[in-house]
Design an enzyme around this catalytic site. Structure first.
Site, mmCIF file in Angstrom:
data_model
loop_
_atom_site.group_PDB
_atom_site.id
_atom_site.type_symbol
_atom_site.label_atom_id
_atom_site.label_comp_id
_atom_site.label_asym_id
_atom_site.label_seq_id
_atom_site.Cartn_x
_atom_site.Cartn_y
_atom_site.Cartn_z
ATOM 1 N N GLY A 160 0.827 -1.192 0.000
ATOM 2 C CA GLY A 160 0.000 0.000 0.000
ATOM 3 C C GLY A 160 0.863 1.245 0.000
ATOM 4 O O GLY A 160 2.035 1.212 -0.388
ATOM 5 N N SER A 161 0.301 2.340 0.460
ATOM 6 C CA SER A 161 1.011 3.621 0.431
ATOM 7 C C SER A 161 2.089 3.662 1.500
ATOM 8 O O SER A 161 2.041 2.950 2.508
ATOM 9 C CB SER A 161 0.031 4.769 0.649
ATOM 10 O OG SER A 161 -0.435 4.787 1.989
ATOM 11 N N GLU B 202 5.733 -3.401 0.867
ATOM 12 C CA GLU B 202 5.868 -2.981 -0.525
ATOM 13 C C GLU B 202 5.020 -1.739 -0.658
ATOM 14 O O GLU B 202 3.788 -1.813 -0.644
ATOM 15 C CB GLU B 202 5.424 -4.103 -1.470
ATOM 16 C CG GLU B 202 5.908 -3.915 -2.902
ATOM 17 C CD GLU B 202 4.925 -3.115 -3.727
ATOM 18 O OE1 GLU B 202 5.154 -1.883 -3.873
ATOM 19 O OE2 GLU B 202 3.961 -3.686 -4.227
ATOM 20 N N LEU B 203 5.666 -0.583 -0.761
ATOM 21 C CA LEU B 203 4.979 0.686 -0.623
ATOM 22 C C LEU B 203 4.894 1.410 -1.966
ATOM 23 O O LEU B 203 4.801 0.781 -3.008
ATOM 24 C CB LEU B 203 5.676 1.514 0.458
ATOM 25 C CG LEU B 203 5.844 0.786 1.806
ATOM 26 C CD1 LEU B 203 6.589 1.640 2.812
ATOM 27 C CD2 LEU B 203 4.510 0.325 2.366
ATOM 28 N N CYS C 47 2.042 0.681 -8.589
ATOM 29 C CA CYS C 47 3.197 1.352 -7.990
ATOM 30 C C CYS C 47 4.379 1.430 -8.956
ATOM 31 O O CYS C 47 5.304 2.207 -8.731
ATOM 32 C CB CYS C 47 3.610 0.641 -6.705
ATOM 33 S SG CYS C 47 3.775 -1.147 -6.881
ATOM 34 N N GLU D 138 3.602 10.561 -6.158
ATOM 35 C CA GLU D 138 3.113 9.358 -6.839
ATOM 36 C C GLU D 138 1.749 9.651 -7.448
ATOM 37 O O GLU D 138 0.769 9.880 -6.734
ATOM 38 C CB GLU D 138 3.007 8.185 -5.869
ATOM 39 C CG GLU D 138 2.538 6.904 -6.539
ATOM 40 C CD GLU D 138 2.487 5.713 -5.581
ATOM 41 O OE1 GLU D 138 2.595 4.567 -6.067
ATOM 42 O OE2 GLU D 138 2.333 5.928 -4.363
#
Length: 491
Positions: free
Chosen positions: A239-240, A259-260, A293, A387
């Site tokens: 996520g963020s 995992e950002l 992402c 982003e």
């Protein structure tokens, strides 16, 4: 249960039950998901209460013992059946993806193909779990002893999944955790409750014991309660960056795989095939409406080629079909909601006010943002430094290769990058110098194979999401020391 989830109820709304303590739950408080394209209710989830998080954690702790006793071959056979079942039910679950998220059917079918691959790779990794005979007799104090290790299940794993690829990312987390022998609690994204329930039901239908998995729906408060639960040994979150920080704070001293976010750059050099690069960037910059992402966000083109590349990219983007995600011909559907589309459009407008130009797109219809190209935005524009996570690609010039690598590295994120060149020197330099977890050569940033390590550096997180590396994260090394018993000899 899988049939119940994928087949709409009489009112056309998919049922997304929770699974707690070995029982499917479809009563109590519910939350409706409004489809971003249809603007109608498309699924109805049973929302977890605070007590459910505690009950799920307690059940998982007890259940982890029985799951851990399954032989790796047994886990592998179940995962292989799950892979085959995912392939058979791909159209049903892809339809749920289209309804809940506005993801085009062709993208949803591709995601389910990846789910099948991911489960199959997880099966292979289950068969590889083993250990080592340690060289204790190589040092004098170890003579006369034998030491062995094996990878044991961590116990209880928590999988927190995002909305943008809810089926495949859940397959990664749940598949690897089950391969490792854990009991897994899944906290589903509120935007994709039915898809999440379908993947969980798929694994159970393939033969996984009900003790292997639980599923909770809800918001951040449920996720925080699960992260803080002392029974949870390892957390995998996608996520963020901001939410990842909250996960880490709530988790405390637990093993984390995060995992950002990303702000992916793709570099197009003067020896590149411009037409191929433009086509690739168009196809991978707007798939899933750019909600990835590693979606193409910043394209740096050597200055003499900039205008030619912008023209080629614009033509490719104009050819994309925008519309109903259930139409097999649609390339770009809607974003996750109207607020997301409005945010990206406002950033494009801000860039134009700073001197950029929009060559295509720049409009929206509800949650559907027409694919947008922003040429030469200011270096400090939101579309460059933040982003985007939407259907927008920026194109910027560069003059010097070493300088553009530094420009790419100025981002707080470092997940993946793309590079179009035939120059091996540039390739090796970029691989060494770029602060990213992965570099794709003669492809854009948005390319991934599910059995290859994937993850980032800096604010893009840590750990690697591929079944091999995830199994390592989901297991612990246990050592057996045999004193006075040596396979090496006693002298």
């Amino acid at each position: 249960m899988l049939d119940t989830i994928v087949d709409p109820s009489p009112d056309g709304v998919a049922v997304a039950p929770a699974l707690v303590g070995g029982k499917w739950i479809d009563d109590g408080p519910v939350a409706e998901r409004i489809g971003p394209f249809t603007r109608l209710a498309v699924s109805r989830a049973s929302v977890a209460q605070p007590a459910d998080a505690a009950a799920a954690a307690e059940y998982a702790r007890a259940a982890s013992r029985s799951v851990g006793r399954l032989a790796p071959a047994t886990r592998a056979e179940i995962l292989d059946r799950a892979a085959a079942l995912a392939a058979r039910r791909r159209e049903d679950i892809a339809r749920l993806l289209a309804l809940e998220l506005g993801k085009p059917l062709k993208d949803g079918l591709g995601e389910l193909d990846r789910v099948a691959d991911t489960f199959a790779v997880c099966a292979a990794e289950a068969r590889r779990i083993g250990g080592d005979v340690l060289p204790v007799a190589g040092w004098a104090r170890g003579i006369g002893n034998t030491a062995l290790t094996y990878r044991a299940p961590a116990g209880v794993a928590l999988a927190i999944t995002p909305f943008n690829a809810p089926a495949n990312l859940l397959a990664h987390k749940l598949g690897a955790s089950f391969a490792a022998g854990n009991s897994t609690i899944v906290k589903a994204p509120p935007q994709a409750p039915a898809v999440s329930a379908a993947v969980v039901a798929l694994l159970l239908e393939a033969g996984a014991p009900v003790e292997a998995v639980q599923l909770l729906h809800g918001g951040g408060e449920i996720g925080a309660a699960l992260c803080a639960a002392p029974e949870v040994a390892v957390i995998s979150f996608t996520g963020s960056a901001e939410t990842g920080e909250a996960v880490a704070r709530a988790a405390g001293a637990k093993r984390l795989v995060l995992e950002l976010g990303g702000n992916a750059a793709t570099i197009v050099c003067d020896d590149a095939d411009l037409a191929a690069a433009a086509k690739t960037c168009a196809r991978t910059g707007y798939s899933n409406s750019g909600q990835s992402c590693i979606s193409v966000q910043r394209v740096y083109v050597q200055r003499p080629l900039l205008e030619t590349f912008v023209d080629l990219l614009t033509a490719e983007v104009e050819a994309l079909k925008v519309g109903d995600p259930l139409d097999p011909a649609t390339d770009v559907g809607s974003m996750v909601d109207e607020a997301a589309a409005e945010r990206v459009l406002s950033w494009a407008t801000e860039a134009v006010e700073g001197g950029a130009r929009i060559t295509v797109g720049g409009t929206r219809d509800g949650a559907t943002l027409n694919p947008t190209v922003v040429a030469e935005p200011p270096a400090d524009a939101s579309v460059v430094v933040r982003e985007v996570f939407g259907a927008l690609v920026t194109v910027l010039p560069f003059d010097d290769f070493d300088t553009v690598l530094q420009t790419c590295n100025a981002s707080r994120f470092g997940l993946q990058a793309g590079l179009f060149t035939r120059d091996i020197g540039r390739i090796l330099t970029a691989w060494r110098e770029l602060e990213v977890g992965g570099l794709v050569v003669n492809g854009s940033s948005n390319y991934r194979l599910d059995h290859v390590p994937f993850g980032g550096v800096k604010d893009s997180g840590f750990g690697r999401e591929s079944p091999h590396y995830m199994v390592e994260d989901y297991t612990v090394v246990k050592t057996l020391m045999l004193r006075g018993m040596s396979i090496w000899g006693d002298n």
